[in-house]
Design an enzyme around this catalytic site. Structure first.
Site, PDB file in Angstrom:
ATOM      1  N   CYS A   2       0.823  -1.215   0.000  1.00  7.24           N
ATOM      2  CA  CYS A   2       0.000   0.000   0.000  1.00  7.24           C
ATOM      3  C   CYS A   2       0.858   1.267   0.000  1.00  7.24           C
ATOM      4  O   CYS A   2       1.957   1.274   0.556  1.00  7.24           O
ATOM      5  CB  CYS A   2      -0.869   0.056   1.235  1.00  7.24           C
ATOM      6  SG  CYS A   2      -1.848  -1.410   1.511  1.00  7.24           S
ATOM      7  N   ARG A  27       5.119  -0.266  -6.172  1.00 14.57           N
ATOM      8  CA  ARG A  27       5.096  -1.070  -4.951  1.00 14.57           C
ATOM      9  C   ARG A  27       4.025  -2.150  -5.001  1.00 14.57           C
ATOM     10  O   ARG A  27       4.016  -3.039  -4.156  1.00 14.57           O
ATOM     11  CB  ARG A  27       4.833  -0.161  -3.738  1.00 14.57           C
ATOM     12  CG  ARG A  27       5.957   0.821  -3.485  1.00 14.57           C
ATOM     13  CD  ARG A  27       5.541   1.837  -2.460  1.00 14.57           C
ATOM     14  NE  ARG A  27       5.240   1.204  -1.197  1.00 14.57           N
ATOM     15  CZ  ARG A  27       5.932   1.392  -0.083  1.00 14.57           C
ATOM     16  NH1 ARG A  27       6.963   2.178  -0.085  1.00 14.57           N
ATOM     17  NH2 ARG A  27       5.592   0.796   1.025  1.00 14.57           N
ATOM     18  N   TRP A  75      -3.198  -2.559  -1.332  1.00 14.67           N
ATOM     19  CA  TRP A  75      -2.865  -3.947  -1.653  1.00 14.67           C
ATOM     20  C   TRP A  75      -3.640  -4.770  -0.637  1.00 14.67           C
ATOM     21  O   TRP A  75      -3.344  -4.734   0.556  1.00 14.67           O
ATOM     22  CB  TRP A  75      -1.357  -4.146  -1.509  1.00 14.67           C
ATOM     23  CG  TRP A  75      -0.862  -5.459  -2.000  1.00 14.67           C
ATOM     24  CD1 TRP A  75      -0.551  -5.800  -3.284  1.00 14.67           C
ATOM     25  CD2 TRP A  75      -0.568  -6.619  -1.209  1.00 14.67           C
ATOM     26  NE1 TRP A  75      -0.103  -7.096  -3.336  1.00 14.67           N
ATOM     27  CE2 TRP A  75      -0.102  -7.618  -2.084  1.00 14.67           C
ATOM     28  CE3 TRP A  75      -0.657  -6.913   0.154  1.00 14.67           C
ATOM     29  CZ2 TRP A  75       0.274  -8.882  -1.644  1.00 14.67           C
ATOM     30  CZ3 TRP A  75      -0.281  -8.170   0.593  1.00 14.67           C
ATOM     31  CH2 TRP A  75       0.181  -9.141  -0.306  1.00 14.67           C
ATOM     32  N   ASN A 101      -1.847   2.175   5.978  1.00 16.24           N
ATOM     33  CA  ASN A 101      -1.006   1.043   5.559  1.00 16.24           C
ATOM     34  C   ASN A 101      -0.756   0.195   6.784  1.00 16.24           C
ATOM     35  O   ASN A 101      -0.552   0.737   7.872  1.00 16.24           O
ATOM     36  CB  ASN A 101       0.362   1.521   5.056  1.00 16.24           C
ATOM     37  CG  ASN A 101       0.278   2.149   3.690  1.00 16.24           C
ATOM     38  OD1 ASN A 101      -0.784   2.199   3.087  1.00 16.24           O
ATOM     39  ND2 ASN A 101       1.408   2.646   3.212  1.00 16.24           N
ATOM     40  N   GLY A 102      -0.699  -1.126   6.612  1.00 16.52           N
ATOM     41  CA  GLY A 102      -0.419  -2.004   7.750  1.00 16.52           C
ATOM     42  C   GLY A 102      -1.620  -2.863   8.071  1.00 16.52           C
ATOM     43  O   GLY A 102      -2.547  -3.001   7.258  1.00 16.52           O
ATOM     44  N   GLU A 481      17.122 -18.657  -7.219  1.00 14.02           N
ATOM     45  CA  GLU A 481      16.829 -17.307  -7.692  1.00 14.02           C
ATOM     46  C   GLU A 481      16.360 -17.327  -9.153  1.00 14.02           C
ATOM     47  O   GLU A 481      15.431 -16.609  -9.521  1.00 14.02           O
ATOM     48  CB  GLU A 481      18.071 -16.417  -7.513  1.00 14.02           C
ATOM     49  CG  GLU A 481      17.920 -14.990  -7.991  1.00 14.02           C
ATOM     50  CD  GLU A 481      16.832 -14.178  -7.274  1.00 14.02           C
ATOM     51  OE1 GLU A 481      16.251 -14.667  -6.304  1.00 14.02           O
ATOM     52  OE2 GLU A 481      16.545 -13.064  -7.747  1.00 14.02           O
ATOM     53  N   LYS A 485      12.782 -15.798 -10.279  1.00 18.72           N
ATOM     54  CA  LYS A 485      12.666 -14.729 -11.285  1.00 18.72           C
ATOM     55  C   LYS A 485      11.661 -15.121 -12.356  1.00 18.72           C
ATOM     56  O   LYS A 485      10.808 -14.357 -12.734  1.00 18.72           O
ATOM     57  CB  LYS A 485      14.015 -14.472 -11.977  1.00 18.72           C
ATOM     58  CG  LYS A 485      15.012 -13.574 -11.343  1.00 18.72           C
ATOM     59  CD  LYS A 485      14.641 -12.160 -11.048  1.00 18.72           C
ATOM     60  CE  LYS A 485      13.809 -11.987  -9.848  1.00 18.72           C
ATOM     61  NZ  LYS A 485      14.355 -11.817  -8.568  1.00 18.72           N
ATOM     62  N   GLU A 488       7.793 -15.582 -10.859  1.00 15.09           N
ATOM     63  CA  GLU A 488       7.071 -14.422 -10.332  1.00 15.09           C
ATOM     64  C   GLU A 488       6.603 -13.465 -11.421  1.00 15.09           C
ATOM     65  O   GLU A 488       5.608 -12.785 -11.254  1.00 15.09           O
ATOM     66  CB  GLU A 488       7.881 -13.679  -9.267  1.00 15.09           C
ATOM     67  CG  GLU A 488       9.125 -12.998  -9.766  1.00 15.09           C
ATOM     68  CD  GLU A 488       9.906 -12.298  -8.661  1.00 15.09           C
ATOM     69  OE1 GLU A 488       9.301 -11.853  -7.689  1.00 15.09           O
ATOM     70  OE2 GLU A 488      11.150 -12.204  -8.786  1.00 15.09           O
ATOM     71  N   HIS A 504      14.660 -38.091  -5.574  1.00 17.23           N
ATOM     72  CA  HIS A 504      13.878 -38.448  -4.388  1.00 17.23           C
ATOM     73  C   HIS A 504      12.425 -38.011  -4.527  1.00 17.23           C
ATOM     74  O   HIS A 504      11.723 -37.878  -3.530  1.00 17.23           O
ATOM     75  CB  HIS A 504      14.525 -37.851  -3.132  1.00 17.23           C
ATOM     76  CG  HIS A 504      15.898 -38.404  -2.892  1.00 17.23           C
ATOM     77  ND1 HIS A 504      16.105 -39.686  -2.443  1.00 17.23           N
ATOM     78  CD2 HIS A 504      17.125 -37.874  -3.112  1.00 17.23           C
ATOM     79  CE1 HIS A 504      17.416 -39.917  -2.369  1.00 17.23           C
ATOM     80  NE2 HIS A 504      18.053 -38.827  -2.774  1.00 17.23           N
ATOM     81  N   LYS A 603       6.246  -4.559  -3.999  1.00 17.86           N
ATOM     82  CA  LYS A 603       7.689  -4.333  -3.943  1.00 17.86           C
ATOM     83  C   LYS A 603       8.192  -4.383  -2.513  1.00 17.86           C
ATOM     84  O   LYS A 603       9.264  -4.879  -2.238  1.00 17.86           O
ATOM     85  CB  LYS A 603       8.018  -2.974  -4.580  1.00 17.86           C
ATOM     86  CG  LYS A 603       9.497  -2.636  -4.614  1.00 17.86           C
ATOM     87  CD  LYS A 603      10.248  -3.569  -5.548  1.00 17.86           C
ATOM     88  CE  LYS A 603      11.742  -3.357  -5.552  1.00 17.86           C
ATOM     89  NZ  LYS A 603      12.445  -4.537  -6.102  1.00 17.86           N
TER      90      LYS A 603
HETATM   91  C1  F6R Z   1      11.748 -11.210  -5.723  1.00 16.87           C
HETATM   92  C2  F6R Z   1      11.774 -10.177  -4.709  1.00 16.87           C
HETATM   93  C3  F6R Z   1      11.354 -10.550  -3.327  1.00 16.87           C
HETATM   94  C4  F6R Z   1      12.187  -9.778  -2.297  1.00 16.87           C
HETATM   95  C5  F6R Z   1      11.634 -10.042  -0.894  1.00 16.87           C
HETATM   96  C6  F6R Z   1      12.430  -9.331   0.178  1.00 16.87           C
HETATM   97  O1  F6R Z   1      12.176 -10.726  -6.966  1.00 16.87           O
HETATM   98  O2  F6R Z   1      12.092  -9.042  -4.976  1.00 16.87           O
HETATM   99  O3  F6R Z   1      11.422 -11.919  -3.119  1.00 16.87           O
HETATM  100  O4  F6R Z   1      13.516 -10.181  -2.385  1.00 16.87           O
HETATM  101  O5  F6R Z   1      10.300  -9.612  -0.823  1.00 16.87           O
HETATM  102  O6  F6R Z   1      12.377  -7.946   0.004  1.00 16.87           O
HETATM  103  P1  F6R Z   1      13.436  -6.978   0.676  1.00 16.87           P
HETATM  104  O7  F6R Z   1      14.770  -7.288   0.066  1.00 16.87           O
HETATM  105  O8  F6R Z   1      12.952  -5.608   0.369  1.00 16.87           O
HETATM  106  O9  F6R Z   1      13.428  -7.289   2.150  1.00 16.87           O
END
Ligand code: F6R
Length: 608
Positions: A2, A27, A75, A101-102, A481, A485, A488, A504, A603
């Site tokens: 949010c 975000r 959000w 927010n929260g 990772e 990528k 997501e 397994h 984000k």
């Molecule tokens: C994936 C991604 C998320 C963040 C995770 C932690 O591409 O960006 O998995 O890595 O939400 O976020 P931060 O680093 O802001 O604590």
């Protein structure tokens, strides 16, 4: 997650608020709304979906006249994404409007209490409870009402509140959810994040937990929850606002991938001096570092994957025991932390709720916490005992790329620092490692220049149902990772497996034509990973390999090979991840996905 923006001053509030909200779109959100006092009453406009809809509804804010207002991008947590659940929320007389927010954790009990007092809720949100609760306590003094509410609510909040009876004031308050305020000659602003108001002012003040702010057009007052006035210092934001624009790239994600050589160099080079690793920010003497017996790395998502890599690198180079935890697990598992241990939390945003909670839990148990953080002045940066900043610059795309790459560098530097102090690598090897590190920016650049080949390859997989990533050791961390990528942003199901673990269970999912991306950058594990590649190939898989230049052996088991330049195996992640980021990106682009704002994602994950 949010976003909040508010304005009070000499200019029309709505266009400023909408502009600020657009800066927070990255975000992640699912609805948006705005409340402005027009001299007579508070008018609210809200809409589910993109901010563009709200902009069109209000003719870019033109139809909402007034000099004080609050806006929000939501959000959804409590209640589906919808116009009714979007913020702001009114009290019953529509004389108070609130954005939040929260999460208000005791909202069910408060809702029940308010219903008994005759209040009716129109939405399913926890936020609406706050609007009615302020109404309940309001007897003409807004500050008093807000402080009473803050004593009643549990959970996390950043709040913006306006009262039609006090149109010369805008209120804000915060606990465990980011909030800043700023000022220029024409007015005062509130926002949940700096980019929202950077166009108007660089002078901002971070609101701390359980503080309330009263903004008038030309000055700001800060209070504790006991209504005592406090003085606070503002800081000047140094960011270049251009850094938060696309600059000709089709997506922020692509732009940010291309910024990796710079981010890596900026994070690395100032910390290598006269052939040594110098990390002044640690605020620890060599003796103190030597006395560290164990390291816990705690983070979420991609930052957790950095931690998994960090474990291999720290254990290998510095021979120190490392445990890596998901922050959401760490905070509730009542961990046994060994005496003499150091806790490291890794976070791009510095606001991730679980990571922040893990930091606090560690401090509560008497452990010092080092934060590896990208956003200057964020909650984790302010609460950690010491901070090692990554210099990636603002990251806008939801899927992290450049922050991830700079976090890796921060952990390599720590590993080398510990290795030096613990005397676990010879001088010559140490010098070679530093040389390899310095080559990384150019090598990343080279890998990025190969993007057309990867795009062609990726286009073949836009219809894929499942894609698997396998690897051993650091290659497993890279696979985690690479898989995240891809899934997501492209919404293709994908899993990462430690290559030896495949047989397994997961190998039963391999069908004719299934793509398996095998990462093989660790020479001592080549033969083992090749065996696993052969196993999946025998079951019909198409095998993409990412491996080191010169490893021709792999061509016997792979259908398509991407080579990475020579580096120390400890640093291979920094190179092998580049083609995997590009692969995920181009599959998503090929499918027509909203790459920078994938569905359901935010984000900065400021709720649990
Ligand atoms: C994936 C991604 C998320 C963040 C995770 C932690 O591409 O960006 O998995 O890595 O939400 O976020 P931060 O680093 O802001 O604590």
């Amino acid at each position: 997650m949010c976003g909040i923006v508010g304005y009070i001053g000499k200019r029309q509030a709505a266009p400023i608020i909408l502009e600020g909200l657009s800066r927070l779109e990255y975000r992640g959100y699912d609805s948006a709304g705005i409340a402005v006092f027009d001299g007579d009453k508070i008018n609210i406009s809200k809409a589910a979906g993109r901010l563009k809809i709200l902009e069109e509804m209000t003719h870019n804010g033109e139809t909402l006249k007034g000099f004080v207002g609050i806006g929000h991008t939501r959000w959804a947590t409590h209640g589906v994404p919808s116009t009714i659940n979007a913020h702001p929320h009114y009290n019953r007389e529509e004389t108070i409007a609130v954005v939040h927010n929260g999460i208000i954790e005791n909202y069910i009990a408060l809702r029940k209490m308010l219903k008994e007092k005759g209040y009716e809720m129109v939405s399913d949100t926890d936020t609406e409870v706050v609007a009615h609760l302020i109404d309940y306590y309001y007897k003409g003094n807004p500050l008093e009402a807000i402080t009473k509410v803050l004593h009643r609510v549990e959970g996390s909040y950043a709040l913006g509140v306006i009262f039609s009876e006090h149109p010369d004031q805008l209120f804000a308050a915060r606990k465990d959810s980011p909030l800043i305020v700023g000022q220029n000659e024409e007015g005062c602003f509130i926002a949940s994040d700096v980019p929202a108001i950077l166009k108007y002012t660089r002078q901002v003040t971070y609101v701390d937990n359980q503080e309330i702010v009263r903004l008038r057009g030309d000055h700001m007052h800060f209070y504790t929850v006991d209504e005592e006035e406090i003085k606070k210092e503002s800081v000047t934001i140094e960011w270049d606002s251009k850094a938060a624009e696309k600059g000709g790239y089709e997506h922020f994600m692509l732009k940010e991938m291309y910024e990796q050589p710079k981010g890596v160099a900026d994070t690395l080079l100032p910390r290598i001096k006269d052939g040594e690793v110098v990390i002044d920010e640690l605020n620890m003497t060599d003796e103190e570092l030597l006395s560290v017996k164990k390291i816990y790395i705690v983070a979420c998502g991609s930052a957790y994957h950095v931690g998994v890599t960090g474990k291999y690198v720290l254990e290998n180079l510095a021979r120190i025991s490392v445990e890596v935890d998901l922050a959401s697990e760490f905070r509730y598992r009542n961990p046994v932390l060994e005496e003499g241990a150091m806790v490291i939390v890794v976070s791009q945003s510095g606001e991730t709720a679980d990571t922040l909670a893990a930091l606090r839990e560690s401090q509560k148990r008497g452990f010092k916490v080092l934060g590896i953080v990208n956003v200057v002045g964020s909650s984790i940066a302010r609460e950690a005992d010491s901070v090692l900043y990554t210099w990636a610059g603002p990251e806008i795309a939801v899927a992290t790329t450049k922050a991830y790459s700079t976090q890796l560098i921060a952990l390599y530097l720590l590993a080398l620092k510990f290795a030096r102090i613990r005397k676990t690598v010879e001088d010559k090897v140490f010098a070679g490692l530093l040389e390899d590190l310095k080559k990384l920016p150019d090598q990343i650049e080279l890998l990025l220049s190969n993007k057309n080949h990867i795009q062609k390859f990726a286009n073949r997989y836009i219809g894929a149902k499942d894609i698997f990533f396998i690897g051993r050791g650091i290659d497993y961390a890279i696979s985690l990772e690479g898989s995240l990528k891809l899934k997501e942003i492209s919404y293709i199901h994908s899993e990462a497996y430690a290559a030896g673990e495949l047989k397994h269970g997961t190998i039963s999912l391999i069908e004719e034509g299934t793509l398996v991306a095998a990462v093989a950058t660790q020479p001592e594990l080549f033969a083992k990973t090749i065996s696993n590649m052969v196993e999946v190939k025998a079951r019909g898989a198409f095998v993409l390999a990412v491996t080191n230049e010169g490893n021709m052996e792999i061509e016997k088991a792979a259908d398509y090979v991407i080579y990475i330049p020579e580096t120390n195996p400890c640093f291979a992640n920094s190179l092998a991840i580049i083609p995997l980021q590009l692969f995920g990106y181009y599959v998503a682009v090929g499918k027509g996905c909203d790459v920078d704002k994938p569905r359901n994602l935010a984000k900065s994950v400021t709720v649990e």
